[in-house]
Design a protein around this motif. Structure first.
Motif, PDB file in Angstrom:
ATOM      1  N   LEU A   9      -0.987  19.206  16.348  1.00 40.09           N
ATOM      2  CA  LEU A   9      -1.414  17.868  16.198  1.00 40.09           C
ATOM      3  C   LEU A   9      -1.659  17.245  14.957  1.00 40.09           C
ATOM      4  CD1 LEU A   9      -1.621  15.028  17.370  1.00 40.09           C
ATOM      5  CD2 LEU A   9      -4.118  15.639  18.281  1.00 40.09           C
ATOM      6  N   LEU A  10      -2.526  18.144  14.007  1.00 40.79           N
ATOM      7  CA  LEU A  10      -2.938  17.750  12.750  1.00 40.79           C
ATOM      8  C   LEU A  10      -1.697  17.630  12.010  1.00 40.79           C
ATOM      9  CD1 LEU A  10      -4.911  17.253  10.761  1.00 40.79           C
ATOM     10  CD2 LEU A  10      -5.088  19.738  10.185  1.00 40.79           C
ATOM     11  N   ARG A  11      -0.774  18.574  12.126  1.00 40.51           N
ATOM     12  CA  ARG A  11       0.578  18.536  11.305  1.00 40.51           C
ATOM     13  C   ARG A  11       1.343  17.213  11.714  1.00 40.51           C
ATOM     14  NH1 ARG A  11       2.433  22.922   8.780  1.00 40.51           N
ATOM     15  NH2 ARG A  11       0.168  23.307   8.234  1.00 40.51           N
ATOM     16  N   MET A  12       1.355  16.875  12.935  1.00 39.21           N
ATOM     17  CA  MET A  12       2.172  15.999  13.491  1.00 39.21           C
ATOM     18  C   MET A  12       1.464  14.600  12.880  1.00 39.21           C
ATOM     19  SD  MET A  12       2.628  16.937  17.416  1.00 39.21           S
ATOM     20  CE  MET A  12       3.572  15.526  17.984  1.00 39.21           C
ATOM     21  N   LEU A  13       0.368  14.378  12.718  1.00 41.96           N
ATOM     22  CA  LEU A  13      -0.256  13.178  12.133  1.00 41.96           C
ATOM     23  C   LEU A  13      -0.131  13.324  10.877  1.00 41.96           C
ATOM     24  CD1 LEU A  13      -3.673  13.283  14.203  1.00 41.96           C
ATOM     25  CD2 LEU A  13      -1.876  11.590  14.529  1.00 41.96           C
ATOM     26  N   GLU A  14      -0.045  14.242   9.907  1.00 40.36           N
ATOM     27  CA  GLU A  14      -0.080  14.401   8.462  1.00 40.36           C
ATOM     28  C   GLU A  14       1.578  13.860   8.461  1.00 40.36           C
ATOM     29  OE1 GLU A  14      -3.229  17.724   7.067  1.00 40.36           O
ATOM     30  OE2 GLU A  14      -0.910  18.132   7.645  1.00 40.36           O
ATOM     31  N   GLU A  15       2.537  14.336   9.252  1.00 41.53           N
ATOM     32  CA  GLU A  15       3.819  14.045   8.818  1.00 41.53           C
ATOM     33  C   GLU A  15       3.915  12.525   9.114  1.00 41.53           C
ATOM     34  OE1 GLU A  15       6.085  16.324  11.844  1.00 41.53           O
ATOM     35  OE2 GLU A  15       5.894  18.197  10.645  1.00 41.53           O
ATOM     36  N   ARG A  16       3.213  11.869  10.155  1.00 43.52           N
ATOM     37  CA  ARG A  16       3.330  10.454  10.614  1.00 43.52           C
ATOM     38  C   ARG A  16       2.882   9.674   9.210  1.00 43.52           C
ATOM     39  NH1 ARG A  16       7.037  10.132  13.119  1.00 43.52           N
ATOM     40  NH2 ARG A  16       7.452   8.536  11.640  1.00 43.52           N
ATOM     41  N   LEU A  17       1.681  10.407   8.798  1.00 41.30           N
ATOM     42  CA  LEU A  17       1.135   9.562   7.601  1.00 41.30           C
ATOM     43  C   LEU A  17       1.971   9.501   6.560  1.00 41.30           C
ATOM     44  CD1 LEU A  17      -1.756   8.517   7.038  1.00 41.30           C
ATOM     45  CD2 LEU A  17      -2.298  10.639   5.811  1.00 41.30           C
ATOM     46  N   LYS A  18       2.728  10.465   6.239  1.00 41.98           N
ATOM     47  CA  LYS A  18       3.864  10.237   5.137  1.00 41.98           C
ATOM     48  C   LYS A  18       5.167   9.572   5.444  1.00 41.98           C
ATOM     49  CE  LYS A  18       1.575  14.638   3.442  1.00 41.98           C
ATOM     50  NZ  LYS A  18       1.636  16.012   3.107  1.00 41.98           N
ATOM     51  N   ALA A  19       5.413   9.412   6.775  1.00 38.05           N
ATOM     52  CA  ALA A  19       6.583   8.887   7.270  1.00 38.05           C
ATOM     53  C   ALA A  19       6.562   7.455   7.544  1.00 38.05           C
ATOM     54  CB  ALA A  19       6.942   9.538   8.456  1.00 38.05           C
ATOM     55  N   GLU A  20       5.373   6.885   7.998  1.00 41.07           N
ATOM     56  CA  GLU A  20       5.139   5.401   8.465  1.00 41.07           C
ATOM     57  C   GLU A  20       4.935   4.681   6.911  1.00 41.07           C
ATOM     58  OE1 GLU A  20       5.466   4.148  11.324  1.00 41.07           O
ATOM     59  OE2 GLU A  20       5.596   5.986  12.303  1.00 41.07           O
ATOM     60  N   ASP A  21       5.399   3.374   7.132  1.00 42.45           N
ATOM     61  CA  ASP A  21       4.987   2.202   6.206  1.00 42.45           C
ATOM     62  C   ASP A  21       3.475   1.870   6.186  1.00 42.45           C
ATOM     63  OD1 ASP A  21       7.587   1.840   5.712  1.00 42.45           O
ATOM     64  OD2 ASP A  21       7.790   0.196   7.247  1.00 42.45           O
ATOM     65  N   LYS A  22       2.968   1.957   4.648  1.00 42.47           N
ATOM     66  CA  LYS A  22       1.625   1.682   4.447  1.00 42.47           C
ATOM     67  C   LYS A  22       0.896   0.364   5.042  1.00 42.47           C
ATOM     68  CE  LYS A  22       1.249   5.019   0.758  1.00 42.47           C
ATOM     69  NZ  LYS A  22       2.679   5.264   0.429  1.00 42.47           N
ATOM     70  N   ASP A  23       1.796  -0.618   5.437  1.00 45.67           N
ATOM     71  CA  ASP A  23       1.230  -1.812   6.019  1.00 45.67           C
ATOM     72  C   ASP A  23       1.281  -1.794   7.419  1.00 45.67           C
ATOM     73  OD1 ASP A  23       3.938  -1.935   6.111  1.00 45.67           O
ATOM     74  OD2 ASP A  23       4.021  -4.086   5.295  1.00 45.67           O
ATOM     75  N   SER A  24       1.784  -0.606   8.308  1.00 45.80           N
ATOM     76  CA  SER A  24       1.782  -0.706   9.663  1.00 45.80           C
ATOM     77  C   SER A  24       0.646  -0.444  10.355  1.00 45.80           C
ATOM     78  CB  SER A  24       2.956   0.154   9.992  1.00 45.80           C
ATOM     79  OG  SER A  24       2.513   1.458   9.815  1.00 45.80           O
ATOM     80  N   LEU A  25       0.504  -0.791  11.617  1.00 47.04           N
ATOM     81  CA  LEU A  25      -0.868  -0.374  12.125  1.00 47.04           C
ATOM     82  C   LEU A  25      -0.735   1.075  12.622  1.00 47.04           C
ATOM     83  CD1 LEU A  25      -1.321  -3.553  14.371  1.00 47.04           C
ATOM     84  CD2 LEU A  25      -3.058  -2.777  12.975  1.00 47.04           C
ATOM     85  N   THR A  26       0.399   1.469  12.733  1.00 45.76           N
ATOM     86  CA  THR A  26       0.537   2.902  13.123  1.00 45.76           C
ATOM     87  C   THR A  26      -0.036   3.759  12.020  1.00 45.76           C
ATOM     88  OG1 THR A  26       2.805   2.499  14.026  1.00 45.76           O
ATOM     89  CG2 THR A  26       2.364   4.736  13.793  1.00 45.76           C
ATOM     90  N   TRP A  27       0.412   3.501  10.838  1.00 47.38           N
ATOM     91  CA  TRP A  27      -0.193   4.220   9.733  1.00 47.38           C
ATOM     92  C   TRP A  27      -1.728   4.096   9.568  1.00 47.38           C
ATOM     93  CZ3 TRP A  27      -2.673   3.543   4.985  1.00 47.38           C
ATOM     94  CH2 TRP A  27      -2.416   4.621   3.820  1.00 47.38           C
ATOM     95  N   GLU A  28      -2.232   2.920   9.728  1.00 46.33           N
ATOM     96  CA  GLU A  28      -3.711   2.874  10.012  1.00 46.33           C
ATOM     97  C   GLU A  28      -4.440   3.630  10.749  1.00 46.33           C
ATOM     98  OE1 GLU A  28      -5.868  -1.190  10.654  1.00 46.33           O
ATOM     99  OE2 GLU A  28      -4.849  -1.468   9.154  1.00 46.33           O
ATOM    100  N   ASN A  29      -3.740   3.458  12.164  1.00 41.49           N
ATOM    101  CA  ASN A  29      -4.627   4.435  13.177  1.00 41.49           C
ATOM    102  C   ASN A  29      -4.548   5.887  12.971  1.00 41.49           C
ATOM    103  OD1 ASN A  29      -5.749   2.711  15.667  1.00 41.49           O
ATOM    104  ND2 ASN A  29      -4.012   1.614  14.597  1.00 41.49           N
ATOM    105  N   VAL A  30      -3.432   6.206  12.346  1.00 46.11           N
ATOM    106  CA  VAL A  30      -3.120   7.702  12.247  1.00 46.11           C
ATOM    107  C   VAL A  30      -4.235   8.058  11.058  1.00 46.11           C
ATOM    108  CG1 VAL A  30      -1.634   9.652  10.883  1.00 46.11           C
ATOM    109  CG2 VAL A  30      -0.678   7.814  12.795  1.00 46.11           C
ATOM    110  N   LEU A  31      -4.276   7.539  10.011  1.00 46.01           N
ATOM    111  CA  LEU A  31      -5.169   7.558   8.938  1.00 46.01           C
ATOM    112  C   LEU A  31      -6.620   7.688   9.412  1.00 46.01           C
ATOM    113  CD1 LEU A  31      -5.881   7.825   5.744  1.00 46.01           C
ATOM    114  CD2 LEU A  31      -6.109   5.479   5.873  1.00 46.01           C
ATOM    115  N   GLY A  32      -6.853   6.698  10.359  1.00 50.18           N
ATOM    116  CA  GLY A  32      -8.354   6.636  11.180  1.00 50.18           C
ATOM    117  C   GLY A  32      -8.322   7.702  11.997  1.00 50.18           C
TER     118      GLY A  32
END
Length: 664
Positions: A414-437
């Protein structure tokens, strides 16, 4: 009437344009004539009627390809410009397409001077056979077309009685006329009339707006009733407490003056503190003759009173839920993820929320214990942006609770999946915001801290924080807090030492950021990395003390004291003591501090809204996924309450922004 006259010319033109578009030719003539008789300002027609209007370029290209026998060009244009719904559902289009294939299959036989090219002819016959076996198979039961299924196998169709008609000019001319008429009707030469556009846009938008407003009204009424009940109860409790407080102050004053307070009086006060259902049992269970018993019993009795009016939520069929989360359509997946998150975020802290979380964990809702290829966690990689966003929101909600973090940490991927999404999603998206949180909350756990440091997340965070203009307040705060938590470990400090100049420049820039919520985390990160001698040297070389003293002049008292600690650390000559900073060799999990804070941002800016009659939230869960009652009381794990350090010092223990705001 004045308004009508002001726009009369435009209105009349809208009417005329629509009549022309709908091919009411006689009506257009009468309409135009009557406007002239009455002296109405009717603009000149933009062009002739649609029957006589010039064909679209694509229509010309199709007719040219038809006449020249360019089969590939023709059917490429056909596929691009004739909608699939017309091709699949319109019988006229299907029949026409069939005859067009016949035309191109026999084109060389009709137009070649002498013997046609054998290879090209065979190629055309092969394409016709392929069409008959696929798309053309639908017409195989129709008497009209049945003879043509033998065409590819006839050696010389030109002399065959069944196919003689195909080689007459009249057949080709008739087919061209049918094609032209079909294209004229299907490919409109002009734009949709303004009257139709206005009707469609306003009608549809009004319908959608009404649905949206209706949904908002229902939700608002529900919230209003809930808040009204709470307000009324609080108002009653408030007046009751004021009355009791006044009596107790009088009693205290009487005691000072030497008057005795009787146990009966204390008992009457206690009875008034409780609801009607509890009065007798509580009053009779307190021994007012023993010192301290009253206050102890009152606190013990108040605890269950707080939750007695909060019912447990119904149990769910988690097997069916997980199946639909994996195999359902994207809209259903998103609604389920939203409803499951709302169960966590809107439940009352205490037994109700604990029961919800324990049910999720015991049923392995997110498949953290599963090794299957198709698991709920894989929704993080969904093609649907809404599904990815709502999955990230749910994981962030889980990570907001200590027991949830324990559960999530049990999946090594899971941690690796979240890190991948953090680097793949747009920084202004809510997906990126919640992955970071979620990752920031993961950083409260030592093993996950170590993994993030090892994966180089510190370098990535420093790069992100170089440009803060594209970050929301939430992402900025959680990025800096995550960086600080990782810098508290000696491995994190050593990572920062490798890019000391870059890290120090980023942190010094953040000291002056307009968002003051990030200051405690910037201070904590600075204080932490300055424990490394090489970082201190770099900081002195870039004049860090002068930078810090500039902020002392502008900061509040709390920040000034923290910066003074940082300056003291900067001027220290002590070598790095790994055993004091943190023991990175020991990876046993410490007792985690109790940082259970469910921030409001988890439910902000909902992009998914139910349409009229569509189920969502708790109603969706209890209507479609109600399960057998399986709630069993479970003692919540005793969590470390946390070390409350002085606010004068920079932070030296991992925290989340939500927890820090609440406590400090």
């Amino acid at each position: 009437m004045g308004d009508v006259l002001a726009y009369e010319a435009e209105l009349l033109e809208l009417v005329r344009e629509y009549l022309d578009f709908a091919e009411f030719e006689e009506t257009v003539k009468v309409f135009t004539k009557e406007c002239k008789i009455k002296g109405k300002p009717l603009p000149k027609p933009a062009g002739v009627s649609s029957r006589e209007s010039k064909a679209l370029p694509v229509q010309k290209d199709l007719l040219t390809a038809f006449e020249n026998g360019e089969q590939k060009v023709f059917f490429q244009l056909w596929q691009e410009h004739i909608s699939s719904s017309v091709q699949d559902n319109d019988l006229v289009a299907q029949k026409l397409e069939f005859y067009l294939h016949v035309h191109f299959a026999t084109y060389l036989l009709k137009h070649s001077m002498g013997k046609p090219d054998k290879a090209e002819l065979e190629g055309r016959i092969s394409l016709f056979k392929a069409y008959l076996e696929t798309k053309g198979a639908a017409l195989s039961q129709t008497t009209e077309f049945l003879p043509f299924y033998a065409l590819p196998f006839v050696p010389n169709p030109m002399v065959h009685p069944s196919f003689k008609e195909l080689f007459q000019d009249s057949w080709t001319l008739d087919l061209r006329t049918r094609l032209e008429k079909f294209l004229s009707l299907t490919l409109k030469a002009r734009q949709t009339p303004q009257l139709l556009t206005l009707f469609k846009e306003n009608g549809q938008s009004n319908k959608e707006m009404l649905q949206h407003l209706h949904q908002q009204l229902v939700e608002s009424e529900h919230r209003t009733m809930t808040y009204l009940k709470r307000f009324n109860k609080m108002q009653v409790d408030y007046h009751n407490l004021i009355g009791v407080t006044a009596e107790l102050v009088d009693s205290l004053e009487a005691t000072v003056n030497g008057k005795m307070i009787t146990p009966e009086y204390l008992q009457s006060v206690c009875v008034r503190l409780f609801s009607n259902q509890m009065r007798q049992s509580v009053a009779h269970s307190i021994d007012f003759t023993r010192p301290g018993t009253a206050s102890t019993m009152l606190r013990a009795s108040l605890a269950p009173m707080k939750t007695q009016d909060v019912p447990l939520l119904p149990s769910l069929d988690y097997e069916k839920l997980k199946k639909d989360l994996i195999t359902g359509n994207d809209r259903l997946k998103a609604f389920l993820l939203q409803a499951l998150r709302w169960r966590l975020t809107t439940s009352y802290p205490g037994e109700q929320r604990d029961t919800v979380l324990q049910a999720y964990i015991s049923n392995d809702l997110l498949d953290c214990h599963s090794n299957c290829q198709r698991s709920v966690l894989k929704l993080l990689h969904s093609k649907s942006e809404v599904v990815r966003q709502y999955m990230a929101r749910l994981i962030n909600a889980f990570a907001s609770l200590a027991e949830g973090r324990v559960y999530l940490s049990q999946n090594p991927m899971l941690l690796r999946m979240l890190e991948e999404r953090l680097k793949a999603e747009d920084k202004d998206s809510l997906t990126w915001e919640n992955v970071l949180g979620a990752l920031q909350k993961f950083s409260l756990r030592r093993a996950l801290q170590s993994a993030m440091i090892k994966d180089g997340l510190i370098f990535w965070l420093v790069d992100v924080l170089t440009d803060t203009d594209c970050l929301s307040d939430y992402t900025l705060e959680y990025s800096v807090a995550l960086l600080m938590n990782l810098c508290l470990r000696s491995a994190g400090k050593k990572m920062c030492a490798r890019i000391a100049n870059h890290v120090l420049k980023v942190l010094s820039d953040l000291l002056g950021h307009e968002n003051h919520e990030i200051q405690p985390y910037v201070n904590g990160a600075l204080y932490s990395i300055l424990a490394i001698p090489s970082v201190r040297e770099e900081a002195r070389a870039m004049g860090m003390e002068e930078i810090l003293r500039c902020f002392i002049k502008e900061g509040n008292a709390e920040m000034i004291r923290q910066i003074e600690f940082i300056i003291k650390q900067l001027n220290s000559e002590e070598p790095l003591n790994d055993s004091i900073v943190s023991d990175d060799e020991e990876e046993e999990e410490d007792e985690e501090e109790d940082h259970d804070i469910m921030e409001a941002d988890l439910d902000k800016d909902e992009v998914l809204q139910p349409q009229l009659g569509e189920l969502a939230g708790e109603k969706l869960l209890t209507t479609e996924y109600l399960g057998i009652m399986t709630h069993t009381p479970k003692t919540k794990k005793k969590l470390f309450p946390g070390v409350h350090q002085s606010i004068d010092e920079p932070l030296q223990r991992p925290v989340t922004p939500g927890y820090h705001r609440t406590v400090y």
